[in-house]
Design an enzyme around this catalytic site. Structure first.
Site, mmCIF file in Angstrom:
data_model
loop_
_atom_site.group_PDB
_atom_site.id
_atom_site.type_symbol
_atom_site.label_atom_id
_atom_site.label_comp_id
_atom_site.label_asym_id
_atom_site.label_seq_id
_atom_site.Cartn_x
_atom_site.Cartn_y
_atom_site.Cartn_z
ATOM 1 N N THR A 1 0.838 -1.193 0.000
ATOM 2 C CA THR A 1 0.000 0.000 0.000
ATOM 3 C C THR A 1 0.874 1.243 0.000
ATOM 4 O O THR A 1 2.055 1.192 0.348
ATOM 5 C CB THR A 1 -0.893 0.061 1.247
ATOM 6 O OG1 THR A 1 -0.087 0.316 2.413
ATOM 7 C CG2 THR A 1 -1.683 -1.219 1.442
ATOM 8 N N ASP A 2 0.266 2.352 -0.362
ATOM 9 C CA ASP A 2 0.903 3.637 -0.090
ATOM 10 C C ASP A 2 0.767 3.902 1.408
ATOM 11 O O ASP A 2 -0.021 3.266 2.100
ATOM 12 C CB ASP A 2 0.236 4.740 -0.908
ATOM 13 C CG ASP A 2 1.180 5.912 -1.171
ATOM 14 O OD1 ASP A 2 2.150 6.075 -0.407
ATOM 15 O OD2 ASP A 2 0.930 6.668 -2.125
ATOM 16 N N TRP A 3 1.516 4.862 1.894
ATOM 17 C CA TRP A 3 1.604 5.071 3.335
ATOM 18 C C TRP A 3 0.271 5.530 3.946
ATOM 19 O O TRP A 3 -0.356 6.458 3.456
ATOM 20 C CB TRP A 3 2.705 6.078 3.634
ATOM 21 C CG TRP A 3 4.025 5.441 3.944
ATOM 22 C CD1 TRP A 3 4.761 5.591 5.091
ATOM 23 C CD2 TRP A 3 4.792 4.553 3.119
ATOM 24 N NE1 TRP A 3 5.927 4.844 5.031
ATOM 25 C CE2 TRP A 3 5.970 4.191 3.834
ATOM 26 C CE3 TRP A 3 4.588 3.999 1.856
ATOM 27 C CZ2 TRP A 3 6.933 3.326 3.328
ATOM 28 C CZ3 TRP A 3 5.550 3.126 1.345
ATOM 29 C CH2 TRP A 3 6.698 2.813 2.077
ATOM 30 N N THR B 1 -2.593 4.191 3.956
ATOM 31 C CA THR B 1 -3.819 3.929 3.210
ATOM 32 C C THR B 1 -4.852 3.157 4.026
ATOM 33 O O THR B 1 -6.045 3.417 3.926
ATOM 34 C CB THR B 1 -3.505 3.126 1.930
ATOM 35 O OG1 THR B 1 -2.546 3.835 1.164
ATOM 36 C CG2 THR B 1 -4.742 2.902 1.102
#
Length: 249
Positions: A172-174, A176
């Site tokens: 994931t992006d941070w 998320t």
């Protein structure tokens, strides 16, 4: 002086590399970046970014290659091959997918037809996966047709893995999949929340970054109660993470 990042070379922005139309230059940049990362004991480089430039107001256009998905894919693939050439460092293509604005990026729902999705927004990722096999894919913050990209089984499993043959890990992006209220990241309309940690696992999102105790608690509860995910789902994610870790040893 901005933060405590490691000292490194300041390479030309991706927009400049895209303007060169030169795959050899992109490869050389990636190769040098991979060497520097290995020197600093960095196993994974969080790039390149392949999102399509749709508006001059997007705050990260400098980080993207082009308005054209074919050019973006070719440049990104060359960078990935360069980074991974020595086998000591991996590349992460991002943000998968349809991340075309920075304002309210965590709570934006992109309504896109199947044709536009595949011909424009996914094509660069497809080229990079099929021709360079990056070690990882990072999902985006936004929703796609009502489903968080981090929770999107169709995108992560059906398309990336089953159709394109992606073999690495998905992250994931941070932040998320965790509550971002305390950080001031709140949906203006209140319509959308953060993505589901449990659904990340179910969709094939192997690594939730940076991770928090609530992620762990939610997943453990789901497994123990037999809801939605199983121990086998966790083992599949662990397998993808360990396979990438072994490549960079």
């Amino acid at each position: 002086g901005i933060n405590e990042s490691e000292i490194s070379t300041c390479f030309p922005a991706s927009s400049t590399i895209g303007n060169s139309w030169n795959k050899e230059t992109a490869y050389m940049l990636g190769n040098t970046l991979g060497e520097e990362a290995a020197y600093e004991n960095v196993d994974i480089v969080l790039g390149p970014a392949i999102n399509i430039k749709r508006t001059p107001l997007c705050g990260r256009n400098f980080e993207y290659y082009s308005e054209d998905p074919f050019l973006s894919g070719k440049m990104a693939a060359a960078v990935v091959r360069g980074v991974q050439e020595e086998g000591t460092c991996g590349a992460v293509i991002k943000h998968f997918a349809c991340n075309n604005q920075e304002d309210n990026r965590m709570f934006t729902n992109a309504h896109i037809s199947e044709r536009a999705l595949r011909e424009i927004y996914l094509k660069g990722f497809e080229i990079a996966v099929k021709t360079a096999q990056p070690y990882a894919i990072m999902t985006s913050y936004n929703l796609i047709n009502g489903v968080h990209s981090a929770n999107n089984y169709d995108m992560l499993q059906n398309i990336a893995r089953d159709e394109w043959g992606f073999e690495g890990l998905v992250m994931t992006d941070w932040y998320t999949s965790q509550d971002t209220t305390e950080m001031g990241m709140v949906s203006p309309s209140g319509k959308y929340s953060h993505s589901s940690s449990v659904q990340c696992i179910k969709a094939g999102n192997d690594l939730q970054m940076p991770g928090c105790q609530q992620n762990v608690d939610d997943i453990v509860e789901a497994v123990n109660e037999g809801k939605e995910i199983t121990k086998a789902d966790l083992q599949r994610c662990a397998k993808h993470i360990l396979s990438v870790a072994l490549k960079t040893m």
